[in-house]
Design a protein around this motif. Structure first.
Motif, PDB file in Angstrom:
ATOM      1  N   LEU A 162      65.624 139.938  54.368  1.00  0.00           N
ATOM      2  CA  LEU A 162      66.771 141.107  53.337  1.00  0.00           C
ATOM      3  C   LEU A 162      67.094 140.667  51.881  1.00  0.00           C
ATOM      4  O   LEU A 162      67.145 139.435  52.276  1.00  0.00           O
ATOM      5  CB  LEU A 162      67.887 141.305  53.808  1.00  0.00           C
ATOM      6  CG  LEU A 162      68.914 142.031  53.733  1.00  0.00           C
ATOM      7  CD1 LEU A 162      68.164 143.460  52.997  1.00  0.00           C
ATOM      8  CD2 LEU A 162      70.451 141.898  53.933  1.00  0.00           C
ATOM      9  N   GLU A 163      66.741 141.047  50.925  1.00  0.00           N
ATOM     10  CA  GLU A 163      66.901 141.134  49.667  1.00  0.00           C
ATOM     11  C   GLU A 163      68.167 141.930  49.212  1.00  0.00           C
ATOM     12  O   GLU A 163      68.164 142.930  49.375  1.00  0.00           O
ATOM     13  CB  GLU A 163      66.108 141.088  48.719  1.00  0.00           C
ATOM     14  CG  GLU A 163      64.976 142.464  48.580  1.00  0.00           C
ATOM     15  CD  GLU A 163      65.331 142.726  46.851  1.00  0.00           C
ATOM     16  OE1 GLU A 163      66.601 142.323  46.455  1.00  0.00           O
ATOM     17  OE2 GLU A 163      64.361 143.186  46.947  1.00  0.00           O
ATOM     18  N   LEU A 164      69.128 140.766  48.039  1.00  0.00           N
ATOM     19  CA  LEU A 164      70.554 141.464  48.436  1.00  0.00           C
ATOM     20  C   LEU A 164      70.769 141.057  46.910  1.00  0.00           C
ATOM     21  O   LEU A 164      70.637 139.658  46.838  1.00  0.00           O
ATOM     22  CB  LEU A 164      71.016 141.500  49.362  1.00  0.00           C
ATOM     23  CG  LEU A 164      71.790 141.938  50.574  1.00  0.00           C
ATOM     24  CD1 LEU A 164      72.755 141.475  51.274  1.00  0.00           C
ATOM     25  CD2 LEU A 164      71.901 143.519  50.411  1.00  0.00           C
ATOM     26  N   THR A 165      71.706 141.538  45.950  1.00  0.00           N
ATOM     27  CA  THR A 165      71.731 141.250  44.785  1.00  0.00           C
ATOM     28  C   THR A 165      72.866 140.328  44.639  1.00  0.00           C
ATOM     29  O   THR A 165      73.356 140.154  45.762  1.00  0.00           O
ATOM     30  CB  THR A 165      71.823 142.401  44.019  1.00  0.00           C
ATOM     31  OG1 THR A 165      73.740 142.811  44.039  1.00  0.00           O
ATOM     32  CG2 THR A 165      71.360 142.940  43.368  1.00  0.00           C
ATOM     33  N   GLU A 166      73.003 139.185  44.059  1.00  0.00           N
ATOM     34  CA  GLU A 166      73.491 137.557  44.155  1.00  0.00           C
ATOM     35  C   GLU A 166      75.251 137.854  43.516  1.00  0.00           C
ATOM     36  O   GLU A 166      75.613 137.739  44.589  1.00  0.00           O
ATOM     37  CB  GLU A 166      73.529 136.747  42.647  1.00  0.00           C
ATOM     38  CG  GLU A 166      73.067 137.004  41.203  1.00  0.00           C
ATOM     39  CD  GLU A 166      71.354 138.375  41.147  1.00  0.00           C
ATOM     40  OE1 GLU A 166      70.981 138.310  41.755  1.00  0.00           O
ATOM     41  OE2 GLU A 166      71.400 137.563  40.249  1.00  0.00           O
TER      42      GLU A 166
END
Lengths: 279, 422
Positions: A84-88
């Motif tokens: 999964l990729e999510l914003t910082e």
């Protein structure tokens, strides 16, 4: 990946930032097993792999022990093995809220941007502001100033608090501020006073962002620049309130990413023991 | 990683627009070649010279066209070669660049070349317009007549009536006489009335099309709407009515067959787009949005293109109709006033079932940005709908940073997801 060790699930949060890359390993009991921080450099992909490998090594684990990986940071899309990729922004809010649930505002000053996040008690972002025009007010700004003064960047904070007469430094542009510092040195200004002025310039910029969504307290300051005591003092003075600074302020986004990883695996109510990051 | 693949399903009818507008702008060049008079106009003044048969350019419409034809960078470069500052309005710079290109032979795409005008009509909606007019006047050797009409934005709704009268007087006492002097004949009020008649018909069809934005999934996007907006302002012509009727028919068909604007099965996020449309970056922006299943549904700037055709009263003095549309009744001039903007956005957010708002903040046109942060905070507080400010520009690529924009957009989508989880 997806192997288990002692029936525990293992997750990693990777924050591939513009200046530093952070990896944090968390188990399904909420224990932070290890973490690692590396300068990002130009070989982003190699840095991500090395950083994660070092973090895993520190807790005697290897890649095959990982059950879930969440990537965040500017390089998040490069981490192609992440689940999964999510914003910082979301991850930082999530990480901070899990260890400081009372906090309502986060000031995250990273290598190339500054973020002001209004967060609720569950770690969800209500509103945020991000610097737009340039890197003045970020870690890069401090690096440029440190370079022009011939001082290691990590010493700037200690030097700033020795100042007896703060000098005003412009925050309009990081590169122009560097040339301004050179002029001030040529005019005989003391290094400590200049650095204190630079810290104040950053604080002034941050306070402007805070004003855009309105001051909320308590406040946590995180990101690499939170290690600079001069900036912290200047911020407290300008905001007229004390701020909280974790012992490892660069790891909040990686922590938030790892916690999200646990939740994706179904561990929704895990209480994270973040003692080693905050004390 | 984040998995589902979304694809844009653009309205077929929108593909007709390019040729029509190429022809529209070519007609200006042809008119000049034939020795006819040509005017350049800014603000909502273009209807007056057009009604007198003068082929007329419209500043924002031309800028959108120039950007859409991929020529903005060339023309902006020409402006800088002519000494224009890069911090000034990018629409302004496109025009000083164009004058420089025409006078010096600086290479720009042929289809965007504008003929040198015989009359500048400057509808001063903002202070920049004075500089724009003066810069063009000076660069053209002080030979082109300039007529200014002040169009100050109201501070409160109660100002509208007095402002309407103020502007009406300028139109009657300054603009109309200048047009009559240039053409050597009395102003054609009937032609202006005819323009309102056609506009009313086009706007009524367009309003019927807007109803389809309320569907979930939406059969079209704000970009589909945006490419045909010129027919509702500077290119009010029979082809425009024909075009909008075709759009309506296609939308009816899509709605009947449940065909969404985003494939495979419609949008995940319904967005409101506040402020200018990023004409030079339509493709880049929509690709960024669609990647996440997001679709711009409605917006404050696209809304101001005559949303109230019911106020077009053809039995009335046609100049009074203009005043009714911009000031007294339809209140279009108030759209940039923060309080009115808030009310408009809040209404749209409910009507179109919006999940999040993109406040597009333009680096070189600050007028539309006024109050955006307060509006964002207030909508979030009162409706629980998150928003994000994206700072870029309508046409200048130096102010458009894709990585920065994507970070903000993705955060917005995560904020929407978080609210849905609760």
């Amino acid at each position: 990946m997806h192997a288990e060790k002692n029936n525990l699930k293992i997750v990693a949060g990777i924050d591939a930032g513009s200046t530093t890359t952070k990896a944090l390993i968390l188990d399904s009991t909420g224990k932070i097993l290890s973490y690692h921080i590396l300068n990002t450099g130009s070989a982003y992909w190699e840095t991500v792999k090395e950083c994660l490998s070092k973090a895993l090594e520190a807790s005697n684990l290897n890649w095959s022990n990982l059950n879930y990986v969440v990537a965040t940071g500017y390089g998040r899309k490069l981490v192609n093995f992440a689940n999964l990729e999510l914003t910082e922004i979301s991850c930082c809010a999530y990480g901070v809220a899990k260890v400081f649930p009372e906090v309502r505002m986060i000031i995250d000053i990273g290598g190339q941007d500054s973020k002001i996040i209004h967060v609720d008690r569950d770690g969800f972002v209500i509103n945020f502001v991000l610097n737009d025009k340039c890197a003045a007010g970020t870690g890069r700004f401090l690096e440029l100033i440190a370079c022009s003064l011939g001082i290691p960047v990590e010493d700037l904070g200690k030097l700033a608090i020795r100042s007896t007469k703060i000098i005003e430094v412009s925050n309009v542009c990081a590169v122009f501020a560097e040339s301004e510092v050179v002029s001030l040195r040529a005019a005989g200004a003391d290094k400590a006073d200049i650095v204190a002025g630079v810290c104040r310039a950053i604080a002034r910029r941050i306070v402007g962002f805070v004003g855009q969504i309105g001051l909320k307290t308590p406040i946590v300051v995180c990101g690499g620049v939170a290690k600079n005591l001069g900036v912290i003092r200047a911020l407290e003075e300008k905001l007229n309130t004390k701020v909280l600074v974790p012992r490892e302020p660069q790891l909040m986004s990686a922590l938030g990413a790892a916690i999200r990883g646990l939740e994706e695996l179904g561990f929704l109510k895990v209480k994270v023991d973040a003692t080693k990051l905050i004390l | 990683m984040n998995s589902k693949e979304y694809r844009l399903n653009r309205l077929e009818t929108t593909k007709l627009v390019g040729k029509i507008f190429d022809k529209h702008w070519a007609e200006l060049r042809e008119a000049k070649q034939k020795g006819e008079k040509v005017a350049w106009c800014s603000g909502p003044t273009v209807f007056f010279p057009q009604s007198q048969g003068i082929k007329s350019h419209f500043m924002a419409g031309y800028s959108a066209y120039c950007a859409g034809r991929g020529a903005a960078e060339q023309v902006l470069e020409a402006a800088e070669a002519a000494g224009e500052l890069s911090e000034t309005c990018s629409y302004h710079r496109l025009h000083t660049g164009m004058v420089h290109a025409v006078l010096t032979g600086y290479r720009v795409k042929e289809e965007v070349i504008l003929p040198i005008p015989d009359l500048f009509i400057i509808g001063r909606l903002c202070p920049e317009m004075s500089h724009y007019a003066e810069a063009l006047f000076r660069r053209l050797g002080k030979k082109v007549k300039v007529v200014g009409v002040d169009l100050p934005p109201p501070r409160k709704v109660e100002d509208l009536e007095a402002l309407g009268e103020f502007v009406e007087n300028q139109i009657r006492e300054v603009l109309i006489p200048a047009i009559e002097e240039l053409t050597g004949k009395e102003f054609d009020y009937e032609a202006l009335r005819g323009k309102w008649d056609l506009l009313k018909k086009i706007a009524e069809v367009r309003n019927k099309c807007w109803e389809f934005f309320k569907l979930k999934p939406t059969p079209w996007t704000l970009w589909d709407y945006g490419v045909g907006m010129g027919f509702l302002f500077y290119a009010i012509k029979p082809e425009g009515l024909e075009y909008w009727n075709k759009v309506y028919e296609e939308l009816k068909e899509r709605a009947k067959n449940n065909v969404p604007a985003i494939l495979p099965d419609g949008e995940k996020y319904r967005l409101y787009w506040d402020n200018w449309i990023p004409w030079a970056f339509l493709g880049k922006t929509i690709r960024l949005l669609v990647k996440y299943g997001a679709v711009p549904i409605f917006g404050r700037y696209p809304y101001e293109f005559f949303p109230h055709p019911e106020y077009i009263n053809l039995s009335k003095d046609p100049i009074k109709t203009w005043v009714d549309l911009f000031y007294v009744k339809a209140k279009q001039a108030a759209i940039m006033m923060p309080e009115f903007a808030y009310e408009t956005i809040a209404k749209h957010v409910e009507e179109y079932r919006i999940d999040g708002i993109i406040f597009f903040s333009t680096r070189t046109c600050r007028m539309w940005n006024a109050g955006q942060r307060e509006i964002l905070n207030r909508i979030e507080r009162e409706y629980g709908i998150p928003g994000v400010i994206i700072e870029a520009d309508m046409v200048d690529s130096r102010f458009f940073n894709e990585a920065q924009i994507e970070l903000r957009l993705q955060t917005l989508f995560e904020m929407i997801d978080a609210r849905r989880k609760k």
